[in-house]
Every structure is written in C-alpha cells, then in structure tokens.
Write an enzyme that holds these catalytic residues in place. Structure first.
Site, mmCIF file in Angstrom:
data_model
loop_
_atom_site.group_PDB
_atom_site.id
_atom_site.type_symbol
_atom_site.label_atom_id
_atom_site.label_comp_id
_atom_site.label_asym_id
_atom_site.label_seq_id
_atom_site.Cartn_x
_atom_site.Cartn_y
_atom_site.Cartn_z
ATOM 1 N N GLY A 85 0.756 -1.244 0.000
ATOM 2 C CA GLY A 85 0.000 0.000 0.000
ATOM 3 C C GLY A 85 0.792 1.302 0.000
ATOM 4 O O GLY A 85 0.207 2.364 0.157
ATOM 5 N N GLY A 86 2.107 1.220 -0.207
ATOM 6 C CA GLY A 86 2.905 2.454 -0.213
ATOM 7 C C GLY A 86 2.426 3.442 -1.271
ATOM 8 O O GLY A 86 2.207 4.630 -0.991
ATOM 9 N N LYS A 87 2.209 2.926 -2.479
ATOM 10 C CA LYS A 87 1.798 3.840 -3.559
ATOM 11 C C LYS A 87 0.340 4.283 -3.371
ATOM 12 O O LYS A 87 -0.018 5.399 -3.712
ATOM 13 C CB LYS A 87 2.022 3.180 -4.924
ATOM 14 C CG LYS A 87 3.494 2.932 -5.177
ATOM 15 C CD LYS A 87 3.786 2.424 -6.553
ATOM 16 C CE LYS A 87 5.229 1.976 -6.672
ATOM 17 N NZ LYS A 87 5.533 0.752 -5.891
ATOM 18 N N ASP A 136 -5.609 -6.207 -4.737
ATOM 19 C CA ASP A 136 -4.439 -7.104 -4.751
ATOM 20 C C ASP A 136 -4.962 -8.523 -4.654
ATOM 21 O O ASP A 136 -5.897 -8.786 -3.890
ATOM 22 C CB ASP A 136 -3.498 -6.789 -3.576
ATOM 23 C CG ASP A 136 -2.108 -7.369 -3.799
ATOM 24 O OD1 ASP A 136 -1.191 -6.614 -4.163
ATOM 25 O OD2 ASP A 136 -1.950 -8.599 -3.635
ATOM 26 N N ARG A 189 -1.712 -10.212 1.852
ATOM 27 C CA ARG A 189 -1.174 -8.872 1.563
ATOM 28 C C ARG A 189 -2.288 -7.824 1.560
ATOM 29 O O ARG A 189 -2.072 -6.676 1.921
ATOM 30 C CB ARG A 189 -0.397 -8.893 0.240
ATOM 31 C CG ARG A 189 0.935 -9.630 0.403
ATOM 32 C CD ARG A 189 1.674 -9.783 -0.903
ATOM 33 N NE ARG A 189 2.138 -8.547 -1.483
ATOM 34 C CZ ARG A 189 3.344 -8.011 -1.308
ATOM 35 N NH1 ARG A 189 4.218 -8.615 -0.534
ATOM 36 N NH2 ARG A 189 3.683 -6.880 -1.903
ATOM 37 N N ASP A 216 -8.139 -11.365 -8.805
ATOM 38 C CA ASP A 216 -7.061 -11.561 -9.769
ATOM 39 C C ASP A 216 -7.163 -10.420 -10.798
ATOM 40 O O ASP A 216 -8.107 -10.358 -11.583
ATOM 41 C CB ASP A 216 -7.244 -12.933 -10.438
ATOM 42 C CG ASP A 216 -6.186 -13.177 -11.499
ATOM 43 O OD1 ASP A 216 -5.413 -12.244 -11.813
ATOM 44 O OD2 ASP A 216 -6.141 -14.303 -12.015
ATOM 45 N N GLY A 217 -6.186 -9.543 -10.772
ATOM 46 C CA GLY A 217 -6.236 -8.345 -11.624
ATOM 47 C C GLY A 217 -6.189 -8.640 -13.114
ATOM 48 O O GLY A 217 -6.568 -7.783 -13.921
ATOM 49 N N ASP A 230 1.335 -1.749 -10.882
ATOM 50 C CA ASP A 230 2.631 -1.933 -10.204
ATOM 51 C C ASP A 230 2.809 -3.434 -9.978
ATOM 52 O O ASP A 230 2.455 -3.956 -8.921
ATOM 53 C CB ASP A 230 2.606 -1.152 -8.877
ATOM 54 C CG ASP A 230 3.950 -1.169 -8.175
ATOM 55 O OD1 ASP A 230 4.973 -1.077 -8.867
ATOM 56 O OD2 ASP A 230 3.973 -1.265 -6.934
ATOM 57 N N CYS A 246 10.009 -3.111 -9.828
ATOM 58 C CA CYS A 246 11.246 -2.783 -9.106
ATOM 59 C C CYS A 246 12.345 -3.761 -9.521
ATOM 60 O O CYS A 246 13.077 -4.287 -8.696
ATOM 61 C CB CYS A 246 11.028 -2.744 -7.600
ATOM 62 S SG CYS A 246 10.310 -4.220 -6.907
HETATM 63 N N1 SAM Z 1 1.951 -1.274 -5.217
HETATM 64 C C1 SAM Z 1 2.427 -1.917 -4.010
HETATM 65 C C2 SAM Z 1 3.001 -0.878 -3.082
HETATM 66 O O1 SAM Z 1 3.398 0.201 -3.548
HETATM 67 O O2 SAM Z 1 3.051 -1.135 -1.876
HETATM 68 C C3 SAM Z 1 3.424 -3.020 -4.307
HETATM 69 C C4 SAM Z 1 2.874 -4.069 -5.236
HETATM 70 S S1 SAM Z 1 3.910 -5.479 -5.412
HETATM 71 C C5 SAM Z 1 5.164 -4.868 -6.421
HETATM 72 C C6 SAM Z 1 2.991 -6.467 -6.500
HETATM 73 C C7 SAM Z 1 1.702 -6.999 -5.918
HETATM 74 O O3 SAM Z 1 0.994 -7.666 -6.959
HETATM 75 C C8 SAM Z 1 1.840 -8.007 -4.798
HETATM 76 O O4 SAM Z 1 1.266 -7.503 -3.625
HETATM 77 C C9 SAM Z 1 1.062 -9.230 -5.280
HETATM 78 O O5 SAM Z 1 0.295 -9.849 -4.266
HETATM 79 C C10 SAM Z 1 0.171 -8.632 -6.343
HETATM 80 N N2 SAM Z 1 -0.288 -9.554 -7.398
HETATM 81 C C11 SAM Z 1 0.326 -10.653 -7.896
HETATM 82 N N3 SAM Z 1 -0.430 -11.219 -8.849
HETATM 83 C C12 SAM Z 1 -1.556 -10.463 -8.957
HETATM 84 C C13 SAM Z 1 -2.725 -10.554 -9.737
HETATM 85 N N4 SAM Z 1 -2.903 -11.544 -10.635
HETATM 86 N N5 SAM Z 1 -3.690 -9.616 -9.560
HETATM 87 C C14 SAM Z 1 -3.526 -8.626 -8.655
HETATM 88 N N6 SAM Z 1 -2.448 -8.512 -7.875
HETATM 89 C C15 SAM Z 1 -1.472 -9.404 -8.032
#
Ligand code: SAM
Length: 354
Positions: free
Chosen positions: A155-157, A174, A179, A207-208, A225, A280
């Site tokens: 959740g930082g962003k 997410d 998470r 699932d995004g 992200d 990242c």
């Molecule tokens: N944006 C977040 C932040 O700033 O704190 C960091 C996100 S992290 C790089 C990527 C995230 O994508 C993870 O929390 C992971 O659980 C999520 N993720 C993985 N597969 C996904 C999917 N199919 N749909 C949605 N989220 C997914």
C-alpha cells in the site's frame, strides 16, 4: 569449535546466490559498464524515503527538517531548462503539491526513526523506497479522477495517491489475501475513517488479470505496479525469494503475468485515460518488453490505440535525487547508486487514444 546449527540445512546454492549469478549474467550485458557500480549499490544498505502523511496532525515537518532531510518533491531545482517536449509529451507534467517525501542528502546514509502515532493514532510518515513515489507522480492524478491501483499491497503507492486528496474514487486491489489484509492495516494506520468510506474507496482481493472483464473503459488513471523479481530483495533475503528452486516456474512466468496485468489495466482505463506500468527490477524482459507487447496486443486484439508519454521532464526535475538509466528506448528507470541508493524502479506511462 561449535558447528553452526544451520550448516546442514542451508542449501548449497541459496536463492540470493542464484539471484546474483542470474543478474551478473543478464545485467552485465544489459547495463554494460554501469553494472559493477549498480551491483555494488544493490548489495549495500538501501536508502528510504519518508512519505509524509498529510492526514496526521503531528507537527513533524520541523522534526524532519531538523534531522537534516528534505522533501525532494517540493525542493526540485528548476533553474536548468528541461528537455524540449518530444512526441507523446502533450502536456506539462504537473506535480501534486500534496505528495511530500523526505530523504537524507546524497551520500548521507542516516536512517529514519520509526514513525510515531499522533493523538488519533495515525502515523506521521510511511517509510518506502523514495523512487517508488515517482510512478505515483507520473500518474498525474487530477481532481475528481476515478483511479484504479491494480496491484496495491502493501500500500505504499496507494498512500501516496491518497495524499493528493483530490481523488474522486479509488479502487484498490491485490490478489493476495494476506497482503490485502496488510494493506487494510496500513490504510487504518494512516488514513482517518471518514476518508475510507464506501463512497471514496473500495478494497478488493481479485485476480487483476481479469479486470478488463469486470470494469472496462472506466478509470481516468490506472496504476499497474506488477509483481516482479524484486531485484534488491532477491539479492539480500533468502526468505520468500523468487529465485528459490521451488519458485522457478513462477519466476519464468512473470513476464506473461505482467503482460496480462498491464493489458487488463489498459482495458480498465477510459479512452483518454492514462496508465502507468511500474516494477522494481532492472530486467528489460519485465520492463520495456512487456510494455512493447502490451502496446501491440492492445492494438491488434482489443482495438485500443495508445501513445507512450515522454517522462523526461519529470526525471529531469529529480535528476539530483535519483540516478536514471541513460537512453532507455521506452520508459524511465531509477538505477541504484551508492550515493543515492534508491531503486531499481522502472516506469512507463501510456495514454489511451481510443
Ligand atoms: N503497489 C504496491 C506498493 O506500492 O506497496 C506493491 C505491489 S507489489 C510490487 C505487486 C503486488 O501484486 C503483490 O502484492 C502481489 O500480491 C500482487 N499480485 C500478484 N499477482 C496479482 C494478480 N494476478 N492480480 C492482482 N495482484 C497481483
């Protein structure tokens, strides 16, 4: 001599070593002469930024200033002319006046103290990689915008986007249940209840990759992200490391998952809407290649035309805080440097034309 207890169970090739081998092979080619210094920075302690929480009533600004750090966003130096706008740079990049992120000066590796709760229990700042704020600034949220944060936890962003205080509606998603609960906790620790009502924000655990089937052509701004090889974490932590043998399939599948997520984000945006893709990792297979494929797929299979938005004006503003990779053909990337050990953060901004 006492034999160390972990010796028998420690894998012969821990995931951190496998990650380093992999990066040495790939990035010495991709980054060429830059790689030795980037490698050195990646293996050293990272620098944090303190995302200032405007919702907290604590008078921290003076405190942070007294510690010797400054808000890198409001302190941008603009005396040198930014580069001329290029094709695709159809609007001057505005900076949200409300997002503030404090960093210690170049070369200063002081650490921030943990944030304290104010009288309402809200924390004064959130510690994160300061370069992670850049995709949020690039998103350029305007008053009343309907915004989707597709992969939002922890959740930082999301917090940075909420600081703009101008969102019309924010959808935060997410796919991970654990998470998402961390994300909810972060929101409760930083944002007052009256800003977390159903009229203002929706938190989902979906699932995004299927978002385009749920809500198409809806959002003014979409942040994608994506999960990636999280290069810094992979080099330093054996726990939960994507280079562990058991996760090889997952790691190899990342570019495909990233492409599906970006395409879903593109479909979710409205015509004229803007999408920022970020990771990242330094890996071109997870960065520019994914964007290139998404532009192609969106055009060929969904009839969506996009333009890539030039972010050089934005990176120019922050050239004294971050090191940016020179001459990327698509997007911008903060590369770690010992004097400014932020990143890696890759970002590419797109605008839907149709
Ligand atoms: N944006 C977040 C932040 O700033 O704190 C960091 C996100 S992290 C790089 C990527 C995230 O994508 C993870 O929390 C992971 O659980 C999520 N993720 C993985 N597969 C996904 C999917 N199919 N749909 C949605 N989220 C997914």
């Amino acid at each position: 001599r006492v034999k160390e207890k972990w010796a028998a169970t420690r894998p012969k090739h821990p995931p951190t070593s496998l990650a380093l081998q992999h990066f040495d092979a790939a990035y010495s080619v991709h980054l060429g002469p830059l790689w030795p210094s980037v490698r050195c920075a990646l293996l050293s302690e990272r620098k944090y930024g303190a995302l200032f929480n405007n919702f907290s009533s604590d008078t921290l600004l003076e405190d942070l200033g007294a510690q010797g750090c400054r808000d890198f966003i409001s302190n941008v130096e603009t005396e040198v002319q930014p580069p001329e706008p290029a094709v695709g740079d159809s609007g001057y990049q505005q900076l949200s006046p409300n997002i503030r992120c404090f960093v210690f000066p170049r070369g200063d590796v002081s650490r921030f103290k943990p944030a304290r709760p104010d009288q309402d229990g809200l924390l004064g700042y959130y510690l994160m990689d300061a370069a992670s704020v850049l995709p949020c600034l690039a998103l350029n949220v305007q008053a009343g915008h309907n915004v989707l944060d597709l992969c939002a936890a922890p959740g930082g962003k999301t917090l940075a986007l909420l600081q703009t205080a101008s969102l019309g509606f924010l959808c935060v998603n997410d796919s991970s249940v654990s998470r998402t609960s961390r994300l909810r906790k972060v929101l409760r620790s930083y944002v007052p209840k009256q800003h977390l009502t159903d009229e203002k924000i929706r938190v989902t655990t979906l699932d995004g990759t299927h978002w385009g089937e749920i809500e198409r052509n809806v959002f003014d701004r979409v942040l994608v992200d994506v999960p990636c090889t999280t290069d810094r974490h992979s080099l330093l932590e054996d726990d939960n490391n994507i280079f562990s043998k058991s996760r090889t399939g997952e790691r190899r599948g990342l570019p495909q998952l990233q492409l599906q997520l970006l395409l879903a984000g593109i479909e979710a945006a409205c015509p004229g809407g803007e999408i920022v893709y970020s990771t990242c990792t330094l890996s071109p297979h997870q960065n520019a290649s994914v964007v290139e494929q998404a532009l192609h797929w969106a055009r060929e299979n969904h009839g969506i035309q996009l333009e890539v938005v030039d972010l050089r004006r934005l990176t120019h503003l922050f050239r004294n805080t971050f090191h940016f990779a020179p001459d990327l053909h698509l997007g911008e990337m903060v590369v770690p440097h010992l004097a400014a050990n932020f990143g890696p953060i890759y970002m590419c901004k797109m605008r839907r034309l149709t």
